[in-house]
Design a protein around this motif. Structure first.
Motif, PDB file in Angstrom:
ATOM      1  N   THR A   1      10.408   0.147  -0.051  1.00 45.96           N
ATOM      2  CA  THR A   1      10.367   0.178  -1.524  1.00 45.96           C
ATOM      3  C   THR A   1      10.949   1.502  -2.026  1.00 45.96           C
ATOM      4  O   THR A   1      11.760   1.532  -2.952  1.00 45.96           O
ATOM      5  CB  THR A   1       8.914   0.005  -2.026  1.00 45.96           C
TER       6      THR A   1
ATOM      7  N   TYR B   1      10.511   6.155 -10.209  1.00 46.31           N
ATOM      8  CA  TYR B   1       9.373   7.054  -9.940  1.00 46.31           C
ATOM      9  C   TYR B   1       9.349   8.185 -10.973  1.00 46.31           C
ATOM     10  O   TYR B   1       8.284   8.559 -11.472  1.00 46.31           O
ATOM     11  CB  TYR B   1       9.457   7.614  -8.518  1.00 46.31           C
TER      12      TYR B   1
ATOM     13  N   ALA C   1      -2.130   2.957  -3.081  1.00 43.87           N
ATOM     14  CA  ALA C   1      -1.094   2.173  -2.386  1.00 43.87           C
ATOM     15  C   ALA C   1       0.192   3.002  -2.364  1.00 43.87           C
ATOM     16  O   ALA C   1       1.247   2.563  -2.818  1.00 43.87           O
ATOM     17  CB  ALA C   1      -0.901   0.803  -3.019  1.00 43.87           C
ATOM     18  N   CYS C   2       0.058   4.205  -1.823  1.00 45.10           N
ATOM     19  CA  CYS C   2       1.121   5.225  -1.927  1.00 45.10           C
ATOM     20  C   CYS C   2       2.357   4.882  -1.121  1.00 45.10           C
ATOM     21  O   CYS C   2       3.422   5.443  -1.354  1.00 45.10           O
ATOM     22  CB  CYS C   2       0.585   6.580  -1.491  1.00 45.10           C
ATOM     23  N   GLY C   3       2.237   3.973  -0.133  1.00 44.62           N
ATOM     24  CA  GLY C   3       3.395   3.690   0.703  1.00 44.62           C
ATOM     25  C   GLY C   3       3.887   4.959   1.364  1.00 44.62           C
ATOM     26  O   GLY C   3       3.102   5.778   1.859  1.00 44.62           O
TER      27      GLY C   3
ATOM     28  N   PRO D   1       6.584   8.292  -2.395  1.00 44.44           N
ATOM     29  CA  PRO D   1       7.647   8.796  -3.274  1.00 44.44           C
ATOM     30  C   PRO D   1       7.126   9.524  -4.511  1.00 44.44           C
ATOM     31  O   PRO D   1       7.773  10.457  -4.996  1.00 44.44           O
ATOM     32  CB  PRO D   1       8.410   7.524  -3.682  1.00 44.44           C
TER      33      PRO D   1
ATOM     34  N   ASP E   1      -3.460   4.164   1.361  1.00 41.71           N
ATOM     35  CA  ASP E   1      -2.689   2.942   1.624  1.00 41.71           C
ATOM     36  C   ASP E   1      -3.305   2.242   2.830  1.00 41.71           C
ATOM     37  O   ASP E   1      -3.930   2.876   3.678  1.00 41.71           O
ATOM     38  CB  ASP E   1      -1.216   3.295   1.918  1.00 41.71           C
ATOM     39  N   ARG E   2      -3.098   0.917   2.912  1.00 42.65           N
ATOM     40  CA  ARG E   2      -3.594   0.142   4.056  1.00 42.65           C
ATOM     41  C   ARG E   2      -2.720   0.309   5.290  1.00 42.65           C
ATOM     42  O   ARG E   2      -3.161   0.039   6.398  1.00 42.65           O
ATOM     43  CB  ARG E   2      -3.551  -1.359   3.720  1.00 42.65           C
ATOM     44  N   SER E   3      -1.444   0.673   5.073  1.00 46.30           N
ATOM     45  CA  SER E   3      -0.467   0.551   6.160  1.00 46.30           C
ATOM     46  C   SER E   3      -0.288   1.861   6.937  1.00 46.30           C
ATOM     47  O   SER E   3       0.145   2.884   6.378  1.00 46.30           O
ATOM     48  CB  SER E   3       0.878   0.115   5.557  1.00 46.30           C
TER      49      SER E   3
ATOM     50  N   ASP F   1      -8.392   0.717   1.891  1.00 49.29           N
ATOM     51  CA  ASP F   1      -8.069  -0.390   1.000  1.00 49.29           C
ATOM     52  C   ASP F   1      -8.448  -0.033  -0.441  1.00 49.29           C
ATOM     53  O   ASP F   1      -9.499   0.573  -0.670  1.00 49.29           O
ATOM     54  CB  ASP F   1      -8.845  -1.633   1.452  1.00 49.29           C
ATOM     55  N   GLY F   2      -7.596  -0.469  -1.379  1.00 47.16           N
ATOM     56  CA  GLY F   2      -7.837  -0.188  -2.788  1.00 47.16           C
ATOM     57  C   GLY F   2      -9.161  -0.705  -3.295  1.00 47.16           C
ATOM     58  O   GLY F   2      -9.701  -0.199  -4.279  1.00 47.16           O
TER      59      GLY F   2
ATOM     60  N   SER G   1       2.033   2.569  -8.013  1.00 41.50           N
ATOM     61  CA  SER G   1       3.428   2.161  -8.162  1.00 41.50           C
ATOM     62  C   SER G   1       3.716   0.930  -7.311  1.00 41.50           C
ATOM     63  O   SER G   1       3.565   0.967  -6.078  1.00 41.50           O
ATOM     64  CB  SER G   1       4.327   3.331  -7.731  1.00 41.50           C
ATOM     65  N   MET G   2       4.115  -0.136  -7.967  1.00 40.89           N
ATOM     66  CA  MET G   2       4.568  -1.379  -7.317  1.00 40.89           C
ATOM     67  C   MET G   2       3.510  -1.971  -6.389  1.00 40.89           C
ATOM     68  O   MET G   2       3.832  -2.469  -5.303  1.00 40.89           O
ATOM     69  CB  MET G   2       5.872  -1.133  -6.543  1.00 40.89           C
TER      70      MET G   2
ATOM     71  N   LEU H   1      -0.354  -6.767  -5.890  1.00 37.94           N
ATOM     72  CA  LEU H   1      -0.645  -7.122  -4.495  1.00 37.94           C
ATOM     73  C   LEU H   1      -2.135  -7.189  -4.207  1.00 37.94           C
ATOM     74  O   LEU H   1      -2.545  -7.657  -3.146  1.00 37.94           O
ATOM     75  CB  LEU H   1      -0.010  -6.091  -3.542  1.00 37.94           C
ATOM     76  N   PHE H   2      -2.960  -6.683  -5.126  1.00 41.46           N
ATOM     77  CA  PHE H   2      -4.393  -6.572  -4.825  1.00 41.46           C
ATOM     78  C   PHE H   2      -5.113  -7.900  -5.032  1.00 41.46           C
ATOM     79  O   PHE H   2      -4.978  -8.542  -6.061  1.00 41.46           O
ATOM     80  CB  PHE H   2      -5.044  -5.505  -5.706  1.00 41.46           C
TER      81      PHE H   2
HETATM   82  C1  SAM Z   1       5.657  -2.273  -2.680  1.00 41.52           C
HETATM   83  S1  SAM Z   1       4.847  -1.047  -1.722  1.00 41.52           S
HETATM   84  C2  SAM Z   1       4.797   0.328  -2.864  1.00 41.52           C
HETATM   85  C3  SAM Z   1       4.695   1.643  -2.152  1.00 41.52           C
HETATM   86  C4  SAM Z   1       4.840   2.872  -3.056  1.00 41.52           C
HETATM   87  N1  SAM Z   1       3.731   2.971  -3.988  1.00 41.52           N
HETATM   88  C5  SAM Z   1       6.161   2.843  -3.778  1.00 41.52           C
HETATM   89  O1  SAM Z   1       6.170   2.615  -5.000  1.00 41.52           O
HETATM   90  O2  SAM Z   1       7.186   3.015  -3.119  1.00 41.52           O
HETATM   91  C6  SAM Z   1       3.168  -1.622  -1.767  1.00 41.52           C
HETATM   92  C7  SAM Z   1       2.210  -0.788  -0.940  1.00 41.52           C
HETATM   93  O3  SAM Z   1       0.890  -1.279  -1.192  1.00 41.52           O
HETATM   94  C8  SAM Z   1       0.147  -1.187   0.004  1.00 41.52           C
HETATM   95  N2  SAM Z   1      -1.006  -2.079  -0.161  1.00 41.52           N
HETATM   96  C9  SAM Z   1      -0.991  -3.419  -0.356  1.00 41.52           C
HETATM   97  N3  SAM Z   1      -2.247  -3.888  -0.531  1.00 41.52           N
HETATM   98  C10 SAM Z   1      -3.071  -2.811  -0.448  1.00 41.52           C
HETATM   99  C11 SAM Z   1      -4.480  -2.644  -0.563  1.00 41.52           C
HETATM  100  N4  SAM Z   1      -5.294  -3.677  -0.789  1.00 41.52           N
HETATM  101  N5  SAM Z   1      -4.994  -1.398  -0.439  1.00 41.52           N
HETATM  102  C12 SAM Z   1      -4.176  -0.330  -0.195  1.00 41.52           C
HETATM  103  N6  SAM Z   1      -2.838  -0.433  -0.075  1.00 41.52           N
HETATM  104  C13 SAM Z   1      -2.278  -1.654  -0.214  1.00 41.52           C
HETATM  105  C14 SAM Z   1       1.153  -1.581   1.070  1.00 41.52           C
HETATM  106  O4  SAM Z   1       0.746  -1.168   2.360  1.00 41.52           O
HETATM  107  C15 SAM Z   1       2.412  -0.858   0.567  1.00 41.52           C
HETATM  108  O5  SAM Z   1       2.520   0.426   1.102  1.00 41.52           O
END
Ligand code: SAM
Length: 269
Positions: free
Chosen positions: A27, A43, A62-64, A67, A81-83, A102-103, A119-120, A124-125
């Motif tokens: 992303t 951003y 969900a910082c990924g 950025p 973030d989860r990942s 997890d969020g 951000s983005m 997803l939640f």
């Molecule tokens: C589209 S990416 C966005 C990453 C970053 N915020 C950006 O804008 O580049 C979505 C992110 O949400 C995280 N994510 C998804 N579901 C989540 C949850 N329930 N709790 C924490 N992180 C989560 C994913 O692992 C991923 O890193």
């Protein structure tokens, strides 16, 4: 980096976990190169509405790959973030406080943050309301929530045609996400969680399809939960045929204030 994430609970969760392990930072790779006419990437646009005080304690939810933290290093960020894949890419860029979690069960005390930035990821939640309740809990009383979300407008006719072609290759009717908060009733959902919308704006950013690599990265950044190599290859082929041009990415920026308990009332939008 600390603490493990909770286990995958539904097919979307396991798809997202696998996607972000396989494509850490995708992303950021796409959005950091996407620009508006004023040269701001998404951003920078989001951070333009963040408080400017360097003492601000901020959660990047969900910082990924981080950025937002790279773009605003003067704020005192914690990223969650989860990942593990995303967090390890984030950790390579700057020394950061990163939490794997997890969020919907954030490991922070009540009223820890002046700012929550997401951000983005709001779309997803699942369940969304549990995450909104956590955002409300960890925000200070005068805290701010800023959101970057996918949008559908503004888009040129050429971009519309291109998205129809991409979605046809992916055999989707519209971009798919676990919840539909980006589509409607966002204000009401937020208000029920004690978050009052103070602004809601839309902008289209242009991503340069400079070469085949950029085209592939763009197509691969789209979520395709019914994972099929053939469908993704179809989308990559479509994007490659546009090399040398740009494609619009419509986004939405929402700013919310935390509401006091006494001000929480049913919303209409
Ligand atoms: C589209 S990416 C966005 C990453 C970053 N915020 C950006 O804008 O580049 C979505 C992110 O949400 C995280 N994510 C998804 N579901 C989540 C949850 N329930 N709790 C924490 N992180 C989560 C994913 O692992 C991923 O890193």
């Amino acid at each position: 980096m600390m603490s493990p994430a909770s286990s995958a609970a539904n097919p979307w969760t396991s798809y997202l976990d696998r996607f972000h392990e396989d494509h850490p930072g995708i992303t950021e790779d796409v959005l950091s190169e996407a620009c508006h006419v004023d040269d701001m990437n998404p951003y920078a646009w989001l951070l333009a509405v963040a408080p400017r005080n360097p003492g601000v304690v901020a959660l990047d939810l969900a910082c990924g790959s981080g950025p937002l933290q790279t773009a605003a290093p003067h704020l005192r960020w914690v990223g969650v973030d989860r990942s593990a894949g995303e967090l390890s890419r984030a950790a390579k860029v700057l020394p950061r406080v990163l939490v794997r979690g997890d969020g919907q069960s954030q490991p922070f005390r009540d009223a820890t943050f002046d700012l929550v930035a997401c951000s983005m990821a709001l779309m997803l939640f699942d369940p969304l309301d549990a995450v909104l309740a956590e955002i409300h809990r960890v925000l200070r009383d005068d805290g701010t929530l800023i959101l970057l979300l996918p949008g559908s407008l503004p888009l040129s006719t050429r971009d519309r045609v291109r998205y129809v072609r991409l979605l046809a290759a992916l055999r989707e009717v519209r971009p798919a996400y676990p919840n539909s908060v980006h589509l409607g009733r966002l204000h009401a959902r937020l208000r029920r969680a004690g978050l009052a919308v103070v602004s809601d704006e839309r902008r289209c950013f242009r991503y340069p399809l400079r070469d085949e690599h950029h085209a592939q990265r763009f197509a691969e950044s789209l979520y395709v939960p019914a994972l099929s190599t053939e469908r993704i290859e179809g989308a990559v082929r479509a994007a490659r045929s546009w090399v040398g041009s740009t494609i619009g990415i419509p986004l939405r920026r929402v700013v919310c204030d935390k509401l006091m308990e006494s001000a929480r009332a049913p919303a209409t939008r």
